[in-house]
Design a protein around this motif. Structure first.
Motif, PDB file in Angstrom:
ATOM      1  N   SER A 259       8.155  26.124 -49.764  1.00  0.00           N
ATOM      2  CA  SER A 259       9.096  25.386 -50.611  1.00  0.00           C
ATOM      3  C   SER A 259       8.453  24.366 -51.534  1.00  0.00           C
ATOM      4  O   SER A 259       9.158  23.758 -52.354  1.00  0.00           O
ATOM      5  CB  SER A 259      10.148  24.697 -49.738  1.00  0.00           C
TER       6      SER A 259
ATOM      7  N   LYS B 166       9.379  24.964 -55.008  1.00  0.00           N
ATOM      8  CA  LYS B 166      10.584  24.383 -55.588  1.00  0.00           C
ATOM      9  C   LYS B 166      10.271  23.206 -56.515  1.00  0.00           C
ATOM     10  O   LYS B 166      10.897  23.054 -57.570  1.00  0.00           O
ATOM     11  CB  LYS B 166      11.525  23.886 -54.484  1.00  0.00           C
TER      12      LYS B 166
ATOM     13  N   THR C 169       9.787  25.322 -59.997  1.00  0.00           N
ATOM     14  CA  THR C 169      11.149  25.439 -60.509  1.00  0.00           C
ATOM     15  C   THR C 169      11.705  24.115 -61.008  1.00  0.00           C
ATOM     16  O   THR C 169      12.281  24.048 -62.101  1.00  0.00           O
ATOM     17  CB  THR C 169      12.056  26.033 -59.420  1.00  0.00           C
TER      18      THR C 169
ATOM     19  N   HIS D 111      20.902  19.348 -53.632  1.00  0.00           N
ATOM     20  CA  HIS D 111      21.355  19.979 -52.389  1.00  0.00           C
ATOM     21  C   HIS D 111      22.715  19.435 -51.949  1.00  0.00           C
ATOM     22  O   HIS D 111      22.953  19.196 -50.754  1.00  0.00           O
ATOM     23  CB  HIS D 111      20.314  19.790 -51.283  1.00  0.00           C
TER      24      HIS D 111
ATOM     25  N   ASP E  25      17.716  26.643 -49.578  1.00  0.00           N
ATOM     26  CA  ASP E  25      16.963  27.220 -50.691  1.00  0.00           C
ATOM     27  C   ASP E  25      17.859  27.854 -51.752  1.00  0.00           C
ATOM     28  O   ASP E  25      17.398  28.167 -52.847  1.00  0.00           O
ATOM     29  CB  ASP E  25      15.952  28.251 -50.181  1.00  0.00           C
TER      30      ASP E  25
ATOM     31  N   LEU F  10      17.894  26.320 -55.368  1.00  0.00           N
ATOM     32  CA  LEU F  10      16.703  26.563 -56.191  1.00  0.00           C
ATOM     33  C   LEU F  10      16.573  28.030 -56.569  1.00  0.00           C
ATOM     34  O   LEU F  10      15.992  28.352 -57.619  1.00  0.00           O
ATOM     35  CB  LEU F  10      15.455  26.063 -55.460  1.00  0.00           C
TER      36      LEU F  10
ATOM     37  N   CYS G  36      12.368  34.932 -57.549  1.00  0.00           N
ATOM     38  CA  CYS G  36      12.679  33.871 -56.589  1.00  0.00           C
ATOM     39  C   CYS G  36      11.998  32.564 -56.989  1.00  0.00           C
ATOM     40  O   CYS G  36      10.767  32.516 -57.121  1.00  0.00           O
ATOM     41  CB  CYS G  36      12.235  34.261 -55.180  1.00  0.00           C
TER      42      CYS G  36
ATOM     43  N   SER H 160      12.470  29.686 -55.166  1.00  0.00           N
ATOM     44  CA  SER H 160      12.454  28.768 -54.022  1.00  0.00           C
ATOM     45  C   SER H 160      11.174  28.841 -53.202  1.00  0.00           C
ATOM     46  O   SER H 160      10.852  27.918 -52.462  1.00  0.00           O
ATOM     47  CB  SER H 160      13.651  29.057 -53.103  1.00  0.00           C
TER      48      SER H 160
END
Length: 337
Positions: free
Chosen positions: A61, A64, A68, A107, A147, A150, A219, A221
Motif C-alpha cells: 500500500s 497508494k 496514486t 477513507h 483499498d 484508491l 490497480c 492500491s
C-alpha cells in the motif's frame, strides 16, 4: 542535531531475531544525517537466501501514497479535477452520487467492501463487482481504511490519462523522481519473495495483494516494487523539493492537515495517515504496507523513517506483527523529539 535511535534499532533487530520478519532494510534520516542497515534473510522457504543491498520489495500500500495520491494531487493542482467532484462523474457505473474524491482519499466513503468469491473472479468481473459496491450508514462519518477508494482513484486517473494507472505512475512519478529501482514489473531474481501461497506457490516478483494480482496494471492500491534507496529518495524529495515540483507548496500544506469531513482530529489527510509529533504536535505523514513496509515523513523537521520487510514470508501473522510494528513507530516518535 543527529539522533541515534538506539531503542528503535534494537526493536527492529528484535523483530527479525524473533522470526517475525526474515530480514529488514531500513533508513532513518535527520536532514542529511542518515542511519541505514540491510540485514537478515530475503528468503527462508524453500531455501535460505541472504538479503542483499538493492533488492526490490513489494511495497504493497505504499503504492497508494508514492504513486496514486501523488498523481491525483498533481491533477488537482492542474485543475483537471477537484477533491469535491463526485466520483460518479468519472465512474458512472458507481451508484452513489454523494461520494466525492475527498471521501476516497480520506477513507470516509463508507463503501462496503465484501465481494463473494472475490479471488475467483477475473479482472473484468472484479472490476464490475467493485463498482457495484454500496455505501453504508457510516458514509462521511467514520474513517475506515480500505483499498477500494484508491482502486477507484486509479480508475479515475485512467479515465483522464487514457492509460493504465500503473503506466501513468511510472511516467508521471517514477520517471521524474528518477526512481530507477522501482517498477510494476520487476526482475524476479532481484525481488524479495513474499508469501508461500497455497495455490500460487512462492510469490516472488509478482504482487502479493489478491485484488492487485487480478487487476494487474489497472490497480492503484498496490503493485509497486521498490528499493530502500528509492523510497528514501522519495522521502528526501518530498521534503526538499515537493517531489521535484510535482506538488506545490499549497498542496504540501494541505497534506499536513486533517482532511476528514467530520469534526475533530481523525488522522487522515489526502491519501496519507497523520501521526502527531511528540514535541509540538505538528502532523507527520505516515503510511504502511501489508507486506511489512512503512514510511514516515516529517515535513517540518526534515526527518523520515523508511522500513521495508517481507514479514508475510513465508506466512503472515498479524496478531504478532501489528503490535510490534506499532511499538517500533511509537519508540521512533519518542526518539526523534
Amino acid at each position: 542535531m543527529a539522533y541515534e535511535y538506539s531503542r528503535t534499532i534494537k526493536q527492529i533487530h528484535q523483530l527479525v531475531e524473533d522470526g517475525i520478519a526474515p530480514g529488514a532494510s531500513y533508513a532513518i534520516f535527520d536532514g542529511q544525517h542518515e542511519i541505514s542497515e540491510v540485514f537478515g534473510n530475503a528468503q527462508v522457504v524453500p531455501t535460505i537466501e541472504k538479503l542483499q543491498v538493492g533488492m526490490q520489495y513489494d511495497v504493497a500500500s505504499l503504492t497508494k501514497v508514492i504513486g496514486t495520491t501523488t498523481v491525483i494531487m498533481h491533477m488537482v493542482q492542474a485543475g483537471k479535477l477537484s477533491v469535491e467532484d463526485s466520483v460518479q462523474a468519472y465512474l458512472p457505473e458507481f451508484d452513489d452520487s454523494r461520494v466525492k474524491i475527498r471521501h476516497l482519499l480520506t477513507h470516509t466513503s463508507g463503501i462496503e467492501g465484501y465481494i463473494p468469491n472475490r479471488d475467483d473472479l477475473d479482472a473484468i468481473h472484479l472490476h464490475q463487482a467493485l463498482l457495484s459496491l454500496t455505501t453504508s450508514k457510516n458514509f462521511g462519518q467514520q474513517v475506515k481504511y480500505a483499498d477500494i477508494g484508491l482502486i477507484y482513484l486509479g480508475w479515475i486517473i485512467e479515465k483522464l490519462y487514457q492509460q493504465p494507472v500503473q503506466q501513468v505512475i511510472t511516467t508521471e512519478v517514477l520517471g521524474p523522481l528518477k526512481m530507477m529501482g522501482s517498477s510494476f514489473s520487476p526482475l524476479k531474481e532481484n525481488c524479495v519473495p513474499t508469501q508461500m501461497h497455497p495455490t500460487r506457490g512462492l510469490i516472488r516478483g509478482v504482487v502479493h495483494d489478491p485484488k492487485a494480482y487480478t487487476l494487474g496494471a489497472h490497480c492503484g492500491s498496490a503493485g509497486l516494487f521498490s528499493t530502500l534507496t528509492d523510497v528514501v529518495s522519495f522521502a528526501h524529495q518530498m521534503i526538499d523539493s515537493n517531489l521535484n515540483g510535482l506538488l506545490t507548496d499549497s498542496t504540501r500544506e494541505l497534506l499536513q492537515v486533517d482532511q476528514t469531513p467530520m469534526a475533530g482530529f481523525h488522522g487522515r489527510t489526502f491519501g496519507w495517515r497523520l501521526l502527531q509529533d511528540r514535541n509540538d504536535q505538528h502532523n507527520i505523514l505516515y503510511h504502511t504496507g501489508y507486506t511489512g513496509t512503512w514510511l514516515t515523513i516529517d515535513l517540518v523537521t526534515n526527518q523520515a523513517f523508511v522500513f521495508l520487510s517481507n514479514r508475510v514470508h513465508p506466512n503472515d501473522n498479524n496478531s504478532v506483527y501489528l503490535p510490534r510494528r506499532d511499538q517500533i513507530i511509537s519508540t521512533y516518535l519518542d526518539e526523534k523529539c
